[in-house]
Design a protein around this motif. Structure first.
Motif, PDB file in Angstrom:
ATOM      1  N   THR A  51       0.833  -1.204   0.000  1.00 34.37           N
ATOM      2  CA  THR A  51       0.000   0.000   0.000  1.00 34.37           C
ATOM      3  C   THR A  51       0.867   1.253   0.000  1.00 34.37           C
ATOM      4  N   ILE A  52       1.926   1.246   0.783  1.00 35.13           N
ATOM      5  CA  ILE A  52       2.854   2.384   0.794  1.00 35.13           C
ATOM      6  C   ILE A  52       3.461   2.562  -0.599  1.00 35.13           C
ATOM      7  N   LYS A 108       3.019   5.829  -3.013  1.00 31.53           N
ATOM      8  CA  LYS A 108       4.189   6.548  -3.517  1.00 31.53           C
ATOM      9  C   LYS A 108       4.161   6.604  -5.040  1.00 31.53           C
ATOM     10  N   LYS A 109       3.715   5.517  -5.683  1.00 32.77           N
ATOM     11  CA  LYS A 109       3.629   5.476  -7.137  1.00 32.77           C
ATOM     12  C   LYS A 109       2.624   6.506  -7.651  1.00 32.77           C
ATOM     13  N   ALA A 133       2.655   8.760   2.845  1.00 35.13           N
ATOM     14  CA  ALA A 133       2.150   7.409   2.585  1.00 35.13           C
ATOM     15  C   ALA A 133       2.179   6.576   3.863  1.00 35.13           C
ATOM     16  N   ARG A 134       3.249   6.701   4.620  1.00 35.65           N
ATOM     17  CA  ARG A 134       3.350   5.968   5.886  1.00 35.65           C
ATOM     18  C   ARG A 134       2.304   6.442   6.886  1.00 35.65           C
ATOM     19  N   ILE A 135       2.045   7.735   6.914  1.00 34.51           N
ATOM     20  CA  ILE A 135       1.007   8.272   7.811  1.00 34.51           C
ATOM     21  C   ILE A 135      -0.366   7.760   7.393  1.00 34.51           C
ATOM     22  N   THR A 136      -0.622   7.744   6.098  1.00 31.42           N
ATOM     23  CA  THR A 136      -1.903   7.240   5.585  1.00 31.42           C
ATOM     24  C   THR A 136      -2.094   5.774   5.970  1.00 31.42           C
TER      25      THR A 136
END
Length: 180
Positions: free
Chosen positions: A32-33, A37-38, A46-49
């Protein structure tokens, strides 16, 4: 919500299923990260999401165990209502040690943080469903380590022990029923 630590012995196959689940969850989080990022999201965002998604998409093992135990305690054979535990009963349940019973094979010790009201319900159910058989075991002197029991006493102990519903047994049955 306040949590209470609970230590239980679960079947080796249940522990293996949990290990596989955690591995799959970590892989999904990483995927998912990478997908975020893509799509142009910064790594930190992305990590927070993903961290915000974690509780719903990849619940902790304690959350899964709590839901399974709650479902098991809701089934008619364990649903109660039960008389609340006395202070003495609560203290006795807090003592370390194993309840009488046969060796049931390969078990793994696991520690979970469960909601305190659920733990109280679990311990009350374990005690109330077991108290008659446990009282009979104690009355007959069939409880304790290192007892030299004859065949008849062992059979009586095993028959009465099969009527016991300690916390780990309830958790194992809950996990057997759970889909994860």
């Amino acid at each position: 919500m306040e949590k209470t630590p609970v230590t239980v012995w679960i079947h080796a196959n249940q522990a293996a299923r949990f290990d596989l689940l955690k591995k799959r969850q970590r892989q999904e989080e990483r995927a998912t990260i990478a997908a975020l990022k893509k799509e142009g999201m910064a790594t930190r965002d992305a990590r927070i999401t993903v961290a915000e998604m974690r509780a719903v998409e990849w619940p902790s093992l304690s959350t899964i165990v709590a839901a399974a135990v709650d479902a098991r305690l809701s089934r008619p054979d364990l649903a109660g209502p039960w008389r609340p535990l006395s202070t003495r009963e609560r203290q006795r349940l807090a003592l370390s040690g194993r309840w009488p019973g046969p060796d049931i094979g390969r078990l793994r010790q696991r520690h979970y943080e469960l909601p305190s009201p659920l733990v109280e319900r679990l311990r009350t159910t374990a005690w109330r469903t077991s108290e008659d058989a446990l009282e009979e075991l104690e009355r007959r002197g069939l409880v304790g380590a290192g007892l030299a029991l004859d065949k008849g006493q062992r059979e009586t102990r095993n028959r009465l022990a099969a009527c016991l519903y300690p916390v780990p047994r309830i958790v194992r049955e809950a996990l057997d029923d759970a889909r994860f």
